[in-house]
Motif scaffolding. Structure first.
Motif, PDB file in Angstrom:
ATOM      1  N   ASP A   1       0.817  -1.209   0.000  1.00 21.50           N
ATOM      2  CA  ASP A   1       0.000   0.000   0.000  1.00 21.50           C
ATOM      3  C   ASP A   1       0.851   1.259   0.000  1.00 21.50           C
ATOM      4  OD1 ASP A   1       0.881   0.364   2.615  1.00 21.50           O
ATOM      5  OD2 ASP A   1      -1.113   0.606   3.454  1.00 21.50           O
ATOM      6  N   ARG A   2       0.220   2.343  -0.433  1.00 18.20           N
ATOM      7  CA  ARG A   2       0.900   3.626  -0.544  1.00 18.20           C
ATOM      8  C   ARG A   2       1.052   4.315   0.813  1.00 18.20           C
ATOM      9  NH1 ARG A   2      -0.996   8.783  -4.315  1.00 18.20           N
ATOM     10  NH2 ARG A   2       0.974   9.929  -4.196  1.00 18.20           N
ATOM     11  N   MET A   3       0.111   4.095   1.704  1.00 18.90           N
ATOM     12  CA  MET A   3       0.103   4.809   2.980  1.00 18.90           C
ATOM     13  C   MET A   3       1.311   4.455   3.836  1.00 18.90           C
ATOM     14  SD  MET A   3      -1.663   7.106   4.561  1.00 18.90           S
ATOM     15  CE  MET A   3      -3.289   7.010   3.780  1.00 18.90           C
ATOM     16  N   SER A   4       1.655   3.172   3.912  1.00 18.21           N
ATOM     17  CA  SER A   4       2.729   2.739   4.807  1.00 18.21           C
ATOM     18  C   SER A   4       3.968   2.245   4.069  1.00 18.21           C
ATOM     19  CB  SER A   4       2.217   1.619   5.715  1.00 18.21           C
ATOM     20  OG  SER A   4       1.965   0.436   4.962  1.00 18.21           O
ATOM     21  N   ASN A   5       3.913   2.128   2.733  1.00 20.37           N
ATOM     22  CA  ASN A   5       5.027   1.571   1.950  1.00 20.37           C
ATOM     23  C   ASN A   5       5.412   0.175   2.423  1.00 20.37           C
ATOM     24  OD1 ASN A   5       5.155   3.944   0.490  1.00 20.37           O
ATOM     25  ND2 ASN A   5       6.851   4.805   1.664  1.00 20.37           N
ATOM     26  N   SER A   6       4.434  -0.597   2.808  1.00 18.21           N
ATOM     27  CA  SER A   6       4.692  -1.929   3.360  1.00 18.21           C
ATOM     28  C   SER A   6       4.247  -3.025   2.410  1.00 18.21           C
ATOM     29  CB  SER A   6       3.958  -2.100   4.694  1.00 18.21           C
ATOM     30  OG  SER A   6       4.445  -1.198   5.664  1.00 18.21           O
ATOM     31  N   ILE A   7       4.842  -4.207   2.598  1.00 17.55           N
ATOM     32  CA  ILE A   7       4.370  -5.428   1.964  1.00 17.55           C
ATOM     33  C   ILE A   7       3.751  -6.293   3.056  1.00 17.55           C
ATOM     34  CG2 ILE A   7       5.021  -7.559   0.776  1.00 17.55           C
ATOM     35  CD1 ILE A   7       7.221  -6.002  -0.617  1.00 17.55           C
ATOM     36  N   PHE A   8       2.525  -6.760   2.798  1.00 22.13           N
ATOM     37  CA  PHE A   8       1.794  -7.576   3.769  1.00 22.13           C
ATOM     38  C   PHE A   8       1.686  -8.999   3.246  1.00 22.13           C
ATOM     39  CE2 PHE A   8       0.257  -3.219   3.840  1.00 22.13           C
ATOM     40  CZ  PHE A   8       0.307  -2.881   5.188  1.00 22.13           C
ATOM     41  N   GLN A   9       1.896  -9.957   4.138  1.00 22.55           N
ATOM     42  CA  GLN A   9       1.729 -11.374   3.805  1.00 22.55           C
ATOM     43  C   GLN A   9       0.468 -11.885   4.481  1.00 22.55           C
ATOM     44  OE1 GLN A   9       5.432 -13.794   4.244  1.00 22.55           O
ATOM     45  NE2 GLN A   9       6.239 -11.912   5.154  1.00 22.55           N
ATOM     46  N   TRP A  10      -0.369 -12.588   3.707  1.00 20.72           N
ATOM     47  CA  TRP A  10      -1.628 -13.114   4.221  1.00 20.72           C
ATOM     48  C   TRP A  10      -1.664 -14.621   3.985  1.00 20.72           C
ATOM     49  CZ3 TRP A  10      -4.950  -9.310   6.205  1.00 20.72           C
ATOM     50  CH2 TRP A  10      -4.636  -7.992   5.864  1.00 20.72           C
ATOM     51  N   SER A  11      -2.243 -15.338   4.922  1.00 20.50           N
ATOM     52  CA  SER A  11      -2.386 -16.788   4.782  1.00 20.50           C
ATOM     53  C   SER A  11      -3.521 -17.103   3.816  1.00 20.50           C
ATOM     54  CB  SER A  11      -2.681 -17.422   6.140  1.00 20.50           C
ATOM     55  OG  SER A  11      -4.022 -17.131   6.536  1.00 20.50           O
ATOM     56  N   ASP A  12      -3.657 -18.398   3.485  1.00 16.36           N
ATOM     57  CA  ASP A  12      -4.759 -18.789   2.608  1.00 16.36           C
ATOM     58  C   ASP A  12      -6.110 -18.615   3.291  1.00 16.36           C
ATOM     59  OD1 ASP A  12      -4.382 -20.797   4.440  1.00 16.36           O
ATOM     60  OD2 ASP A  12      -4.488 -22.435   2.984  1.00 16.36           O
ATOM     61  N   LYS A  13      -6.093 -18.400   4.623  1.00 11.20           N
ATOM     62  CA  LYS A  13      -7.308 -18.086   5.369  1.00 11.20           C
ATOM     63  C   LYS A  13      -7.494 -16.575   5.521  1.00 11.20           C
ATOM     64  CE  LYS A  13      -7.923 -22.492   6.000  1.00 11.20           C
ATOM     65  NZ  LYS A  13      -8.935 -23.225   5.190  1.00 11.20           N
ATOM     66  N   LEU A  14      -6.599 -15.805   4.861  1.00 10.49           N
ATOM     67  CA  LEU A  14      -6.629 -14.342   4.846  1.00 10.49           C
ATOM     68  C   LEU A  14      -6.350 -13.727   6.211  1.00 10.49           C
ATOM     69  CD1 LEU A  14      -9.540 -13.604   2.354  1.00 10.49           C
ATOM     70  CD2 LEU A  14      -7.154 -14.192   1.931  1.00 10.49           C
ATOM     71  N   LYS A  15      -5.510 -14.407   6.988  1.00 12.23           N
ATOM     72  CA  LYS A  15      -5.024 -13.834   8.236  1.00 12.23           C
ATOM     73  C   LYS A  15      -3.658 -13.211   7.998  1.00 12.23           C
ATOM     74  CE  LYS A  15      -7.505 -16.976  11.337  1.00 12.23           C
ATOM     75  NZ  LYS A  15      -7.385 -17.965  12.466  1.00 12.23           N
ATOM     76  N   LEU A  16      -3.429 -12.050   8.589  1.00  7.46           N
ATOM     77  CA  LEU A  16      -2.176 -11.341   8.390  1.00  7.46           C
ATOM     78  C   LEU A  16      -1.023 -12.099   9.048  1.00  7.46           C
ATOM     79  CD1 LEU A  16      -0.871  -8.770   7.239  1.00  7.46           C
ATOM     80  CD2 LEU A  16      -1.293  -7.670   9.448  1.00  7.46           C
ATOM     81  N   LEU A  17      -0.011 -12.435   8.242  1.00  6.50           N
ATOM     82  CA  LEU A  17       1.134 -13.195   8.739  1.00  6.50           C
ATOM     83  C   LEU A  17       2.335 -12.304   9.045  1.00  6.50           C
ATOM     84  CD1 LEU A  17       1.050 -16.214   6.246  1.00  6.50           C
ATOM     85  CD2 LEU A  17       0.162 -16.138   8.590  1.00  6.50           C
TER      86      LEU A  17
END
Length: 509
Positions: free
Chosen positions: A162-178
């Motif tokens: 995302d542009r707001m935080s310049n972060s990369i987010f990893q999500w599980s196949d259950k869509l939980k933030l890893l």
């Protein structure tokens, strides 16, 4: 992805449209008709050599006169005052005289329409869920400004940025933030693959600046999330707003090279980063034209060597082929060309008629420049391959602000369907066109479905893959919830906190 995506007018459009202004020639009767004829001839002389000729009917009078043209005039050395007036003192390098310029102005302002008529859809959309159901992630954000969504089927994860935080987010196949890892800019593209030795690689493209400026702070890096999300290999840096990278062995030496689209602003290009035996990369310029939006590799002339097809979305808009000359260079061939206000936004090579030749799925709809009006030529197009690298339009469906289309067989009937997002839909009258699922019921005939997800966000990026390993393609949509509203009186009534949604494929095949 593109926040252009991003959203920039072309440099050659700048050269053309600066020659048209809000001054009209004071003449009447036959003299006025002569001036009109001269104006058209002059516009053909100065514009057609740079890009496909833009007919005055492509924009309305006010947009030509008060928005696009005053912003472009300085590019030709013409000074602007009072918002939309011009000084009779062009710079020494101005390509046209002031008098000729006024003739061009009169031609465009006198022949362009007062308003653009909306296109009539050939088929009325169905309002239902199609073959999909809605799934949302377990976590939300303060403001959704998603710039990338990507299914990783190798490890059954989802990646977003995302542009707001310049972060990369990893999500599980259950869509939980890893996990969350912060960088110097948002990521806009990722390639997941295994190299020749079977090693896993995650190659991210970081755009650098999201704003339409000439800053070269983009990069392409390998990120290892098993080592804290650090960049283990820098493939390229100091790039002009890169938006995509592709792995390909251009020179057939057994080493993986990278092709990078530098979208840029006034300056950009298409680049080949050749891998050296020391695992460093050497930059080679394929094209210096800005607006490189999306590239595809393949052996398009069947000579056994990898070629490149690339969509350029500013300056001379269209699709070009770069054919490998086997010596580290390329020959260039244009296969599609569009007027500079089309707002080319995506393309895909896919075989719609099963004849073994790749066809072109194309969208136009970028609408965040100086001509921020709804345009009847925005939408999704299909160009069928006629052979000998020639393409002919076979389908068009109007969608305001169309941003990206992906074709695959979603319902399992053996025919290609299309998923389409539109970041600039008609928010007043047709907000549902922000996402459309086109079902191909017979050859080149599609039934559009507008899913009821307009309140869930504004979709700027999309990926299609089988995220839950059930053999059916699913869709993830990235929500960029704020800004880029062209219509007066519109306030967000959609979800501004959910970074993405998944449309799970429920079809039974």
């Amino acid at each position: 992805m593109r926040l252009k995506k991003h959203h920039i007018l072309t440099l050659t459009l700048l050269v053309f449209t600066s020659a048209v202004c809000f001054i009209s020639i004071n003449c009447n009767g036959p003299e006025k008709e002569i001036a009109k004829t001269d104006g058209r001839a002059l516009s053909l002389k100065y514009c057609k050599s740079c890009h496909q000729y833009p007919d005055p009917a492509l924009l309305d009078k006010e947009t030509w006169a008060k928005h696009v043209l005053p912003a472009m005039a300085p590019r030709l050395g013409i000074q602007v005052y009072a918002g939309d007036q011009y000084v009779n003192n062009p710079s020494a390098n101005s390509p046209v005289s002031y008098d000729d310029w006024l003739k061009i102005v009169d031609y465009y302002t006198s022949t362009s329409p007062k308003t653009l008529k909306p296109a009539k859809a050939p088929v009325t959309p169905v309002n239902d869920w199609g073959v999909f159901s809605l799934i949302k992630p377990a976590s939300s954000v303060s403001v959704a400004t998603t710039t990338m969504v990507a299914f990783d089927t190798l490890e059954h994860r989802l990646y977003t940025s995302d542009r707001m935080s310049n972060s990369i987010f990893q999500w599980s196949d259950k869509l939980k933030l890893l996990g969350t890892d912060k960088y110097n800019s948002p990521a806009v593209d990722v390639q997941f693959y295994k190299d020749d030795k079977g090693n896993r690689n995650n190659i991210f493209t970081f755009i650098g600046s999201m704003d339409a400026v000439d800053i070269t702070n983009g990069s392409v890096s390998e990120i290892d999330f098993n080592k804290g999300g650090v960049a283990t290999s820098l493939i390229a840096d100091k790039l002009p707003r890169p938006v995509q990278s592709l792995a390909v062995d251009i020179n057939k030496d057994g080493l993986t090279d990278w092709v990078v689209c530098g979208f840029g602003h006034n300056f950009g290009g298409l680049y080949w980063y050749k891998q050296l035996p020391c695992k460093k990369f050497e930059k080679h310029i394929i094209s210096t034209i800005p607006g490189a939006e999306h590239a595809v590799t393949g052996d398009f002339n069947h000579d056994g060597w990898p070629d490149i097809a690339c969509l350029f979305a500013q300056a001379d808009e269209g699709v070009w082929l770069f054919l490998n000359d086997h010596k580290g260079g390329f020959s260039t061939k244009n296969v599609l060309r569009f007027p500079p206000m089309y707002g080319s936004s995506s393309f895909q090579l896919v075989d719609f008629n099963n004849d073994g030749k790749p066809d072109i799925l194309y969208t136009s709809g970028d609408n965040s420049d100086y001509s921020r009006v709804l345009k009847p030529y925005h939408g999704v197009y299909i160009f069928l391959n006629q052979g000998n690298l020639k393409f002919k339009q076979a389908y068009f469906y109007p969608v305001n602000g169309a941003t990206k289309a992906i074709a695959t067989d979603f319902n399992g009937d053996g025919k290609l369907d299309i998923a389409l997002i539109a970041f600039f839909p008609d928010l007043k009258k047709h907000p549902a066109e922000g996402f459309t699922y086109f079902v191909q019921d017979r050859f080149m005939h599609f039934i559009p479905h507008n899913l009821p997800i307009a309140k869930e966000g504004r979709w700027i990026c999309m990926d299609v893959n089988d995220y839950n390993a059930d053999g059916k393609p699913d869709i993830v949509l990235g929500n960029f919830s704020l800004g880029f509203i062209n219509e007066d009186g519109i306030k967000p009534d959609w979800n501004t906190h959910t970074p993405f949604i998944i449309l799970k494929n429920q079809s039974k095949f």
